[in-house]
Design a protein around this motif. Structure first.
Motif, PDB file in Angstrom:
ATOM      1  N   ASP A  90       0.824  -1.205   0.000  1.00 33.58           N
ATOM      2  CA  ASP A  90       0.000   0.000   0.000  1.00 33.58           C
ATOM      3  C   ASP A  90       0.864   1.264   0.000  1.00 33.58           C
ATOM      4  O   ASP A  90       0.484   2.295  -0.552  1.00 33.58           O
ATOM      5  CB  ASP A  90      -0.922  -0.010   1.225  1.00 33.58           C
ATOM      6  N   ASP A 109      -6.033  -2.042  -2.200  1.00 31.34           N
ATOM      7  CA  ASP A 109      -7.151  -1.747  -1.301  1.00 31.34           C
ATOM      8  C   ASP A 109      -8.228  -2.830  -1.378  1.00 31.34           C
ATOM      9  O   ASP A 109      -8.811  -3.214  -0.359  1.00 31.34           O
ATOM     10  CB  ASP A 109      -7.772  -0.385  -1.649  1.00 31.34           C
ATOM     11  N   HIS A 128     -11.341   0.129   3.410  1.00 32.91           N
ATOM     12  CA  HIS A 128     -10.599  -0.145   2.178  1.00 32.91           C
ATOM     13  C   HIS A 128     -11.528  -0.349   0.985  1.00 32.91           C
ATOM     14  O   HIS A 128     -11.171   0.028  -0.147  1.00 32.91           O
ATOM     15  CB  HIS A 128      -9.685  -1.352   2.377  1.00 32.91           C
TER      16      HIS A 128
END
Length: 233
Positions: A90, A109, A128
């Motif tokens: 991420d 995500d 997310h």
């Protein structure tokens, strides 16, 4: 990765190695999350430390080239490794876009949302998933559902966005997909299952009529997922 990164002096090369590390961390997390989902019990927070997960092999050179057999980690440890990889991905992945064959921010995500869902961490799963739904590239919304009432022109003629997505594996609804080009070995899965020989069909199976009839006549999935062909006698 660190051995390579320590040798780099050019900033562009450092950015490239970061991109590669983000990609492979996502891929490892995806592989392990699928192994866990397939071969382990469902995650229950109160018992995850007592349940069996999967063996965690994290380094190519582990054991200095000798054969190393590891015991299965706990379910909690296994999911913790998946999260560690995804959270690092991420930070490292910067690509943005739909219908992508490369790892994007949205793909990371989306997998985080799925993993947190499996772990019953509802709040983070929502966070997310919301990131995916609200993904922007400037003022442009990155992902949008394929519309069953909007029509597009394709090689097969005019069809809805939804039909085109399932026919050509391309749509702004698709978050991430595995690339399969004409230069890759083998044929498409559809060709394999349909058993095409000399332009004729000899399929491994055909759907039963009751299954097709389970779709309402006006259900677009009926004509999108099913078609009539003549098979070999």
């Amino acid at each position: 990765v660190e051995e390579v990164r320590n040798t780099l002096t050019v900033e562009s090369e450092r950015k490239t190695i970061d991109k590669y590390e983000g990609d492979v961390r996502f891929m490892r997390a995806l592989a392990y999350s699928d192994l866990i989902r397939t071969f382990c019990e469902a995650y229950e927070p109160s018992t995850a430390t007592q349940k069996m997960g999967v063996p965690l092999y994290l380094h190519y050179r582990e054991g200095n080239g000798s054969s190393v057999k590891k015991a299965r980690a706990t379910l909690e440890e296994s999911y913790a490794q998946v999260l560690e990889d995804l959270l690092q991905a991420d930070e490292l992945v910067t690509r943005i876009g739909s219908d992508a064959a490369f790892v994007t921010e949205g793909a990371v995500d989306a997998l985080l949302a799925r993993v947190y869902l499996y772990m019953q961490n509802w709040d983070k799963a929502i966070d997310h998933a919301t990131n995916v739904l609200e993904s922007k590239s400037g003022s442009y919304t990155v992902y949008s559902l394929a519309d069953a009432n909007s029509y597009v022109s394709t090689a097969s003629g005019i069809m809805t966005e939804y039909q085109a997505m399932w026919t050509y594996d391309s749509s702004e609804e698709i978050i991430w997909k595995i690339s399969f080009s004409t230069s890759d070995m083998g044929g498409s899965l559809g060709t394999l299952f349909m058993g095409i020989t000399g332009g004729q069909y000899n399929p491994n199976y055909v759907p039963a009529k009751w299954l097709i009839d389970a779709y309402d006549g006006n259900d677009i999935r009926r004509t999108t997922f099913c078609s009539l062909v003549t098979t070999m006698q």
